[in-house]
Design a protein around this motif. Sequence first.
Motif, short mmCIF file in Angstrom:
data_model
loop_
_atom_site.label_atom_id
_atom_site.label_comp_id
_atom_site.label_asym_id
_atom_site.label_seq_id
_atom_site.Cartn_x
_atom_site.Cartn_y
_atom_site.Cartn_z
N THR A 179 0.83 -1.20 0.00
CA THR A 179 0.00 0.00 0.00
C THR A 179 0.86 1.25 0.00
N LEU A 180 1.92 1.24 0.80
CA LEU A 180 2.82 2.39 0.84
C LEU A 180 3.54 2.57 -0.50
N LEU A 181 3.95 1.47 -1.11
CA LEU A 181 4.60 1.54 -2.42
C LEU A 181 3.68 2.21 -3.44
N MET A 182 2.43 1.79 -3.47
CA MET A 182 1.49 2.35 -4.45
C MET A 182 1.15 3.80 -4.15
N ALA A 183 1.06 4.14 -2.87
CA ALA A 183 0.83 5.54 -2.51
C ALA A 183 2.00 6.41 -2.99
N ASN A 184 3.21 5.88 -2.88
CA ASN A 184 4.38 6.61 -3.37
C ASN A 184 4.34 6.76 -4.88
N GLN A 185 3.78 5.78 -5.58
CA GLN A 185 3.63 5.91 -7.03
C GLN A 185 2.71 7.08 -7.37
N GLN A 186 1.65 7.24 -6.58
CA GLN A 186 0.76 8.38 -6.81
C GLN A 186 1.47 9.69 -6.51
N ASN A 187 2.33 9.71 -5.48
CA ASN A 187 3.11 10.91 -5.20
C ASN A 187 3.95 11.29 -6.42
N ILE A 188 4.58 10.29 -7.03
CA ILE A 188 5.41 10.54 -8.21
C ILE A 188 4.56 11.07 -9.37
N ALA A 189 3.38 10.46 -9.57
CA ALA A 189 2.51 10.90 -10.66
C ALA A 189 2.12 12.36 -10.50
N GLU A 190 1.77 12.75 -9.28
CA GLU A 190 1.38 14.13 -9.05
C GLU A 190 2.56 15.07 -9.21
N LEU A 191 3.73 14.65 -8.75
CA LEU A 191 4.93 15.48 -8.89
C LEU A 191 5.27 15.71 -10.35
N LEU A 192 5.16 14.66 -11.18
CA LEU A 192 5.48 14.80 -12.60
C LEU A 192 4.48 15.71 -13.30
N ASP A 193 3.24 15.66 -12.87
CA ASP A 193 2.24 16.57 -13.45
C ASP A 193 2.62 18.02 -13.19
N VAL A 194 3.01 18.32 -11.95
CA VAL A 194 3.42 19.68 -11.59
C VAL A 194 4.69 20.07 -12.34
N ALA A 195 5.67 19.16 -12.37
CA ALA A 195 6.93 19.47 -13.03
C ALA A 195 6.74 19.71 -14.52
N GLY A 196 5.83 18.95 -15.14
CA GLY A 196 5.56 19.15 -16.56
C GLY A 196 4.95 20.51 -16.83
N ARG A 197 4.03 20.94 -15.96
CA ARG A 197 3.41 22.26 -16.14
C ARG A 197 4.42 23.38 -15.94
N LEU A 198 5.44 23.10 -15.11
CA LEU A 198 6.48 24.10 -14.88
C LEU A 198 7.57 24.09 -15.95
N GLY A 199 7.46 23.17 -16.90
CA GLY A 199 8.38 23.15 -18.02
C GLY A 199 9.72 22.50 -17.75
N LEU A 200 9.83 21.70 -16.70
CA LEU A 200 11.11 21.06 -16.40
C LEU A 200 11.37 19.86 -17.30
N ASP A 201 12.64 19.52 -17.46
CA ASP A 201 13.06 18.33 -18.18
C ASP A 201 12.80 17.14 -17.25
N LEU A 202 11.77 16.34 -17.56
CA LEU A 202 11.36 15.28 -16.64
C LEU A 202 12.42 14.21 -16.44
N PRO A 203 13.06 13.69 -17.50
CA PRO A 203 14.11 12.69 -17.26
C PRO A 203 15.24 13.22 -16.38
N ALA A 204 15.65 14.47 -16.61
CA ALA A 204 16.72 15.05 -15.79
C ALA A 204 16.26 15.21 -14.35
N LEU A 205 15.01 15.62 -14.15
CA LEU A 205 14.49 15.77 -12.79
C LEU A 205 14.45 14.43 -12.07
N LEU A 206 13.99 13.41 -12.77
CA LEU A 206 13.92 12.09 -12.15
C LEU A 206 15.30 11.56 -11.77
N ASP A 207 16.28 11.80 -12.64
CA ASP A 207 17.65 11.39 -12.31
C ASP A 207 18.13 12.08 -11.04
N ALA A 208 17.82 13.37 -10.93
CA ALA A 208 18.27 14.13 -9.76
C ALA A 208 17.58 13.64 -8.49
#
Length: 285
Positions: A179-208
Amino acid sequence: MTVLLPRVGWIGLGDQGAPMARAVAEAGYPLHVWARRRSSLDVLAGVPYQLHDTVADLGADSDIVGLCLGDDPDVREVATTGGLLESLEPGAVLVNHGTGLPAFAAELAELAMPYRVEVVDAPVSGGHVGAVEKRLTVLAGGDPEVVAFVRPVFATFATTVAHLGGHGAGQIGKLLNNTLLMANQQNIAELLDVAGRLGLDLPALLDAIRAGTGSSVALQSLGRAITPDNAEHLSRLQLIDMDIYRKVVAPFVSGLDPLTERAVAGAQALPRLARLTFPPPTAAG
């Protein structure tokens, strides 16, 4: 003086069960195997094992039997209709490595009692990669002395063995972990949505983030153990786990609690996350 290791029976040579069985054989334990399909045995090429024609034949030659099957009905069928419990000698141990209902773990222990067979529920965390690398986590429920007896076998494929309590405790621990693993997946999904709207390079952000304090197993797995090729399948399995989890927690929460809701959303988001995620660059040799 030569120490005789317990004979280990194994049923379930799937994505996770096969490397676990290989690890048992590689550690020197006499491995006994039964499989519905002979093609499943290909994964054991190069390690010693004895093949049995029936579940009952395997049980008669085993001190410990590990089950790595799809669900509780499969375990019940093998243990009862298949004749496994009836074939095991008194004092033998039946270990269920599958994820299922805690109530079934207690039921299986009751079914085994007339045969004087001990039962341990011991679901594992770490996936196929963790099994291959022999670094799984085992979450065990059952009698402390019985868990202590089978712990050396667990150590052949796991780096962590946690005894959480009586029958069913291992299953509860695994469900909470998932359950915690899947909740963390949702955290990532929401973070990527915000990062995409802010125009960040998603692969570079994920690496960081992978290299920083915001990392998690959920993030580390994306683009590695979880790819666009297997994400749909893994998402379905995660949603099955959440159905089990809901049955367990229903008496203790009212309605759909926030954690469950977030975890279900994370399981549903997994295919999209796999498509958005790129493998991190490998270090130069």
